[in-house]
Design an enzyme around this catalytic site. Structure first.
Site, PDB file in Angstrom:
ATOM      1  N   ASP A  11      -2.266  10.680  -2.311  1.00 30.32           N
ATOM      2  CA  ASP A  11      -2.597   9.618  -3.278  1.00 30.32           C
ATOM      3  C   ASP A  11      -2.940  10.182  -4.640  1.00 30.32           C
ATOM      4  O   ASP A  11      -2.860   9.483  -5.652  1.00 30.32           O
ATOM      5  CB  ASP A  11      -3.752   8.773  -2.750  1.00 30.32           C
ATOM      6  CG  ASP A  11      -3.250   7.850  -1.665  1.00 30.32           C
ATOM      7  OD1 ASP A  11      -3.054   8.338  -0.534  1.00 30.32           O
ATOM      8  OD2 ASP A  11      -2.994   6.674  -1.962  1.00 30.32           O
TER       9      ASP A  11
ATOM     10  N   ASN B 103      -5.513  12.329   0.474  1.00 32.66           N
ATOM     11  CA  ASN B 103      -4.613  11.486   1.279  1.00 32.66           C
ATOM     12  C   ASN B 103      -5.480  10.761   2.298  1.00 32.66           C
ATOM     13  O   ASN B 103      -6.707  10.943   2.358  1.00 32.66           O
ATOM     14  CB  ASN B 103      -3.536  12.347   1.959  1.00 32.66           C
ATOM     15  CG  ASN B 103      -2.436  11.502   2.586  1.00 32.66           C
ATOM     16  OD1 ASN B 103      -1.904  10.592   1.939  1.00 32.66           O
ATOM     17  ND2 ASN B 103      -2.100  11.759   3.841  1.00 32.66           N
ATOM     18  N   LYS B 104      -4.835   9.938   3.105  1.00 29.92           N
ATOM     19  CA  LYS B 104      -5.545   9.106   4.080  1.00 29.92           C
ATOM     20  C   LYS B 104      -6.581   9.902   4.868  1.00 29.92           C
ATOM     21  O   LYS B 104      -6.343  11.046   5.258  1.00 29.92           O
ATOM     22  CB  LYS B 104      -4.502   8.494   5.024  1.00 29.92           C
ATOM     23  CG  LYS B 104      -5.009   7.594   6.110  1.00 29.92           C
ATOM     24  CD  LYS B 104      -5.884   6.482   5.627  1.00 29.92           C
ATOM     25  CE  LYS B 104      -5.284   5.654   4.519  1.00 29.92           C
ATOM     26  NZ  LYS B 104      -6.241   4.748   3.864  1.00 29.92           N
TER      27      LYS B 104
ATOM     28  N   GLN C 181      -2.194   2.785  10.026  1.00 30.34           N
ATOM     29  CA  GLN C 181      -0.913   2.811   9.305  1.00 30.34           C
ATOM     30  C   GLN C 181       0.145   3.653  10.049  1.00 30.34           C
ATOM     31  O   GLN C 181       1.335   3.376   9.954  1.00 30.34           O
ATOM     32  CB  GLN C 181      -1.096   3.391   7.897  1.00 30.34           C
ATOM     33  CG  GLN C 181      -1.842   2.496   6.926  1.00 30.34           C
ATOM     34  CD  GLN C 181      -3.324   2.782   6.896  1.00 30.34           C
ATOM     35  OE1 GLN C 181      -3.894   3.229   7.885  1.00 30.34           O
ATOM     36  NE2 GLN C 181      -3.970   2.524   5.780  1.00 30.34           N
TER      37      GLN C 181
ATOM     38  N   ARG D  53      -7.785  -0.666  -6.607  1.00 28.30           N
ATOM     39  CA  ARG D  53      -8.068   0.482  -5.722  1.00 28.30           C
ATOM     40  C   ARG D  53      -8.245   1.724  -6.603  1.00 28.30           C
ATOM     41  O   ARG D  53      -7.494   1.912  -7.562  1.00 28.30           O
ATOM     42  CB  ARG D  53      -6.932   0.713  -4.711  1.00 28.30           C
ATOM     43  CG  ARG D  53      -6.809  -0.404  -3.683  1.00 28.30           C
ATOM     44  CD  ARG D  53      -5.826  -0.041  -2.578  1.00 28.30           C
ATOM     45  NE  ARG D  53      -6.412   0.857  -1.588  1.00 28.30           N
ATOM     46  CZ  ARG D  53      -5.705   1.433  -0.613  1.00 28.30           C
ATOM     47  NH1 ARG D  53      -4.406   1.232  -0.514  1.00 28.30           N
ATOM     48  NH2 ARG D  53      -6.311   2.231   0.267  1.00 28.30           N
TER      49      ARG D  53
ATOM     50  N   ARG E 174       0.849  -1.185   0.000  1.00 28.07           N
ATOM     51  CA  ARG E 174       0.000   0.000   0.000  1.00 28.07           C
ATOM     52  C   ARG E 174       0.889   1.240   0.000  1.00 28.07           C
ATOM     53  O   ARG E 174       2.096   1.141   0.112  1.00 28.07           O
ATOM     54  CB  ARG E 174      -0.997   0.007   1.179  1.00 28.07           C
ATOM     55  CG  ARG E 174      -0.573  -0.677   2.407  1.00 28.07           C
ATOM     56  CD  ARG E 174       0.065   0.126   3.537  1.00 28.07           C
ATOM     57  NE  ARG E 174      -0.096   1.530   3.516  1.00 28.07           N
ATOM     58  CZ  ARG E 174       0.916   2.367   3.600  1.00 28.07           C
ATOM     59  NH1 ARG E 174       2.162   1.934   3.663  1.00 28.07           N
ATOM     60  NH2 ARG E 174       0.728   3.658   3.603  1.00 28.07           N
ATOM     61  N   GLY E 175       0.234   2.402  -0.111  1.00 30.22           N
ATOM     62  CA  GLY E 175       0.984   3.633  -0.289  1.00 30.22           C
ATOM     63  C   GLY E 175       1.091   3.860  -1.789  1.00 30.22           C
ATOM     64  O   GLY E 175       1.467   2.935  -2.536  1.00 30.22           O
ATOM     65  N   ALA E 176       0.743   5.081  -2.217  1.00 30.55           N
ATOM     66  CA  ALA E 176       0.577   5.323  -3.659  1.00 30.55           C
ATOM     67  C   ALA E 176       1.785   4.896  -4.522  1.00 30.55           C
ATOM     68  O   ALA E 176       1.616   4.123  -5.473  1.00 30.55           O
ATOM     69  CB  ALA E 176       0.219   6.787  -3.871  1.00 30.55           C
TER      70      ALA E 176
HETATM   71  O1  MRU Z   1      -4.651   3.223   2.267  1.00 32.42           O
HETATM   72  P1  MRU Z   1      -3.173   3.431   2.179  1.00 32.42           P
HETATM   73  O2  MRU Z   1      -2.427   2.875   3.336  1.00 32.42           O
HETATM   74  O3  MRU Z   1      -2.607   2.974   0.852  1.00 32.42           O
HETATM   75  O4  MRU Z   1      -3.003   5.010   2.227  1.00 32.42           O
HETATM   76  C1  MRU Z   1      -1.727   5.552   2.050  1.00 32.42           C
HETATM   77  C2  MRU Z   1      -1.668   7.015   2.184  1.00 32.42           C
HETATM   78  O5  MRU Z   1      -2.653   7.684   2.390  1.00 32.42           O
HETATM   79  C3  MRU Z   1      -0.314   7.647   1.960  1.00 32.42           C
HETATM   80  O6  MRU Z   1      -0.181   8.812   2.701  1.00 32.42           O
HETATM   81  C4  MRU Z   1      -0.143   7.972   0.476  1.00 32.42           C
HETATM   82  O7  MRU Z   1      -0.409   6.860  -0.319  1.00 32.42           O
HETATM   83  C5  MRU Z   1       1.209   8.483   0.163  1.00 32.42           C
HETATM   84  S1  MRU Z   1       2.464   7.243   0.268  1.00 32.42           S
HETATM   85  C6  MRU Z   1       3.928   7.984  -0.128  1.00 32.42           C
END
Ligand code: MRU
Length: 369
Positions: free
Chosen positions: A257, A267-268, A216, A100, A57-59
């Site tokens: 994201d 973002n999250k 996270q 996603r 996970r994470g963009a």
């Molecule tokens: O749902 P996730 O854990 O994939 O969400 C991740 C985030 O919101 C991060 O802040 C974002 O992807 C940036 S990662 C460099």
């Protein structure tokens, strides 16, 4: 260079390929921080599931995983002609794209693989397979350089705020760290680069929002910063306001994201609330955004699709017993929110720092849109 830090990065490499390139090798992030376990993704269903379930996970990491995934899948196709090869490629690409919806890096990486595939249509299938592996590797390697550059810019902001003999308070939300990228993270890159420039871990104090509902911040960000030797603490999301009021937080870095052309940043979930509080207390709020996350096709945050997730993540997932009665509705479970660009102090890209409020102008000047 910081040997200890590099050893740690090596231990938790988010996504990689084995020598024979027959599967995608990821660290299963759903098991962290207690268990460091790597798993192998062989099929498109396994890659899809790993992205959907946040094992990876994470963009940026999702983008790298999708690129490696396409190269691995394509490497196994039997096809006599390009058309036959491309039919299979397109079907796998479209399938992975449904895993996603919010992180634009997924679509960006898949489109980049697709473009390279089509551009080489006249070549032999075996050659195209090699080109796809090279492209996936380039996406991964570029990500390391991009987060390094973001880190260097963020580091100058840390230097400006550092007071001799005092730890510098930094806040972050979710995980935009090494686990979300190929190496330095985005929101964590300024801190890792500070270590590379000789700062001690105790020169900083990173306050990690735990980041409900999937934690996270607690499970991943505090895990990586703590292991990197940086002074770190975790607080519940609803404690961020009091912390900011106390004056301990001098700067906030978050990831993203998808950034719309006007600077609105998804973002999250919880990020926009944090930005509102930060504005109230005058704490500078920076979004760290690799260019792959800036989406010129999305004019404002209103057009960013927000992923909705299983209500059980709220009610039962981390608890021995359900934390709300069985019949109670928890269907409003958005994974992301959009921070209005007017709340953002600056967006740090690998090409430079863009200051608001006219982000489109700044993005255009840097050739980002
Ligand atoms: O749902 P996730 O854990 O994939 O969400 C991740 C985030 O919101 C991060 O802040 C974002 O992807 C940036 S990662 C460099």
């Amino acid at each position: 260079m910081n040997r200890k830090l590099d050893e740690f990065f090596e231990k938790v490499i988010t996504v990689k390929l084995p020598e024979d390139r027959s599967y995608v090798d990821i660290i299963d992030q759903t098991l962290l921080p207690g268990t460091i376990k790597r798993i192998h993704l062989d099929t498109r269903e396994e890659i899809w599931e790993a992205i959907k379930k946040l094992r990876v996970r994470g963009a940026p990491a999702i983008g790298v995983c999708a690129a490696y995934g396409m190269a691995v899948l394509a490497g196994k196709y039997t096809a006599e002609s390009f058309d036959e090869f491309y039919d299979k490629f397109k079907s796998d690409k479209d399938y992975l794209a449904t895993s996603r919806p919010t992180a634009v890096n997924l679509f960006w990486a898949l489109d980049r693989m697709d473009a390279v595939c089509k551009k080489n249509a006249q070549k032999a299938v075996g050659e195209i397979k090699e080109i796809l592996f090279d492209e996936a590797q380039a996406i991964r390697d570029e990500d390391v350089q991009i987060s390094r550059s973001i880190g260097e810019i963020g580091f100058t902001l840390l230097q400006e705020r550092r007071e001799a003999g005092q730890e510098l308070g930094i806040m972050t939300h979710c995980n935009a760290g090494t686990l979300a990228t190929a190496k330095y993270g985005t929101a964590t890159a300024p801190m890792y680069i500070a270590l590379e420039h000789g700062w001690k871990g105790s020169d900083m104090h990173v306050y990690c929002d735990e980041t409900r509902p999937l934690l996270q911040g607690a499970r991943l960000t505090s895990f990586e910063l703590y292991n990197a030797g940086i002074t770190t603490s975790v607080q519940c999301d609803n404690m961020a306001s009091l912390l900011m009021k106390s004056g301990r937080v001098k700067i906030i870095f978050v990831g993203c994201d998808r950034v719309a052309a006007n600077g609105d940043a998804a973002n999250k979930i919880g990020t926009s609330g944090l930005a509102i509080i930060a504005k109230h207390y005058g704490v500078p709020f920076y979004v760290c955004a690799p260019s792959s996350t800036i989406d010129p096709k999305t004019p404002t945050g209103d057009q960013i699709p927000i992923e909705m997730r299983d209500p059980e993540e709220i009610k039962t997932m981390w608890y021995r017993e359900p934390m709300a009665p069985d019949g109670v509705d928890a269907s409003f479970n958005p994974a992301f929110d959009v921070t209005d660009h007017t709340l953002i102090t600056g967006i740090i890209t690998e090409k430079g720092l863009v200051s608001g409020p006219d982000y489109s102008q700044g993005f255009r000047e840097l050739g980002l849109i």
